[in-house]
Design a protein around this motif. Structure first.
Motif, PDB file in Angstrom:
ATOM      1  N   PRO A 159     -33.895-137.572  13.694  1.00  0.00           N
ATOM      2  CA  PRO A 159     -34.202-138.651  12.752  1.00  0.00           C
ATOM      3  C   PRO A 159     -32.942-139.424  12.392  1.00  0.00           C
ATOM      4  N   LEU A 160     -33.132-140.688  12.053  1.00  0.00           N
ATOM      5  CA  LEU A 160     -32.004-141.555  11.730  1.00  0.00           C
ATOM      6  C   LEU A 160     -31.617-141.494  10.259  1.00  0.00           C
ATOM      7  N   GLY A 161     -32.541-141.166   9.372  1.00  0.00           N
ATOM      8  CA  GLY A 161     -32.220-141.111   7.952  1.00  0.00           C
ATOM      9  C   GLY A 161     -33.278-141.769   7.100  1.00  0.00           C
ATOM     10  N   VAL A 162     -32.869-142.769   6.304  1.00  0.00           N
ATOM     11  CA  VAL A 162     -33.765-143.443   5.373  1.00  0.00           C
ATOM     12  C   VAL A 162     -34.271-144.736   6.002  1.00  0.00           C
ATOM     13  N   VAL A 163     -35.566-144.972   5.880  1.00  0.00           N
ATOM     14  CA  VAL A 163     -36.185-146.187   6.400  1.00  0.00           C
ATOM     15  C   VAL A 163     -36.766-146.953   5.225  1.00  0.00           C
ATOM     16  N   LEU A 164     -36.444-148.233   5.139  1.00  0.00           N
ATOM     17  CA  LEU A 164     -36.993-149.111   4.111  1.00  0.00           C
ATOM     18  C   LEU A 164     -38.047-149.989   4.753  1.00  0.00           C
ATOM     19  N   ILE A 165     -39.256-149.961   4.203  1.00  0.00           N
ATOM     20  CA  ILE A 165     -40.353-150.781   4.716  1.00  0.00           C
ATOM     21  C   ILE A 165     -40.785-151.727   3.603  1.00  0.00           C
ATOM     22  N   LEU A 166     -40.621-153.018   3.866  1.00  0.00           N
ATOM     23  CA  LEU A 166     -41.016-154.054   2.907  1.00  0.00           C
ATOM     24  C   LEU A 166     -42.339-154.636   3.362  1.00  0.00           C
ATOM     25  N   GLY A 167     -43.331-154.611   2.482  1.00  0.00           N
ATOM     26  CA  GLY A 167     -44.648-155.116   2.827  1.00  0.00           C
ATOM     27  C   GLY A 167     -44.756-156.614   2.634  1.00  0.00           C
ATOM     28  N   SER A 168     -45.705-157.190   3.329  1.00  0.00           N
ATOM     29  CA  SER A 168     -45.963-158.616   3.164  1.00  0.00           C
ATOM     30  C   SER A 168     -47.311-158.803   2.476  1.00  0.00           C
ATOM     31  N   TRP A 169     -47.574-160.006   2.045  1.00  0.00           N
ATOM     32  CA  TRP A 169     -48.775-160.267   1.268  1.00  0.00           C
ATOM     33  C   TRP A 169     -49.995-160.493   2.148  1.00  0.00           C
TER      34      TRP A 169
END
Length: 140
Positions: free
Chosen positions: A51-61
């Motif tokens: 695994p690479l670490g922390v993943v940030l996922i930003l949602g769209s509307w």
């Protein structure tokens, strides 16, 4: 007729991604043999997925469920921890995801952050300051 609608909706997209991930996860996790020049004979080369670490996922509307859950499946399949930021433009979907995800998935591995522009500014700071962040999707 109902099945056709479900398979093309946001839920159908997520279901297909889950089925794909479950059927391929053993192959994705298995060590891969690599090529070495004859100079290094007899050792062999093996690549181990990590695994690479922390993943940030930003949602769209526009597709607030599938554009959060689809990348979440890939990030969790790779063994990463995830920070989710649903869109503030779709507050009902954001609150639904904030309530449901900790119930069915591990809250230690997934953190859902709700909020408006003030939270988005903090998330932008995470993007610029955190070296372990590897993947961003959605609107930045």
């Amino acid at each position: 007729m109902i099945y056709i609608y479900i398979s093309f909706s946001q839920i159908g997209i997520v279901k297909n991604s889950v089925d794909q991930a479950l059927s391929c996860i053993d192959q994705w996790m298995s060590p891969k043999k690599g090529w070495l020049p004859l100079l290094f004979f007899p050792p062999s080369r093996t690549m181990l997925p990590e695994p690479l670490g922390v993943v940030l996922i930003l949602g769209s509307w526009n597709f607030p469920i599938s554009l959060i859950l689809d990348p979440l499946i890939g990030a969790l399949s790779a063994g990463n921890t995830v920070m989710l930021k649903p869109s503030e433009v779709a507050p009902n979907c954001a609150s639904f995801l904030a309530k449901i995800i900790p119930v069915y998935l591990d809250p230690k591995a997934i953190k859902v952050t709700e909020g408006g522009k003030e939270v988005s500014k903090c998330v932008d700071l995470v993007v610029y300051c955190h070296d372990g962040l590897k993947f961003v999707t959605g609107i930045v």
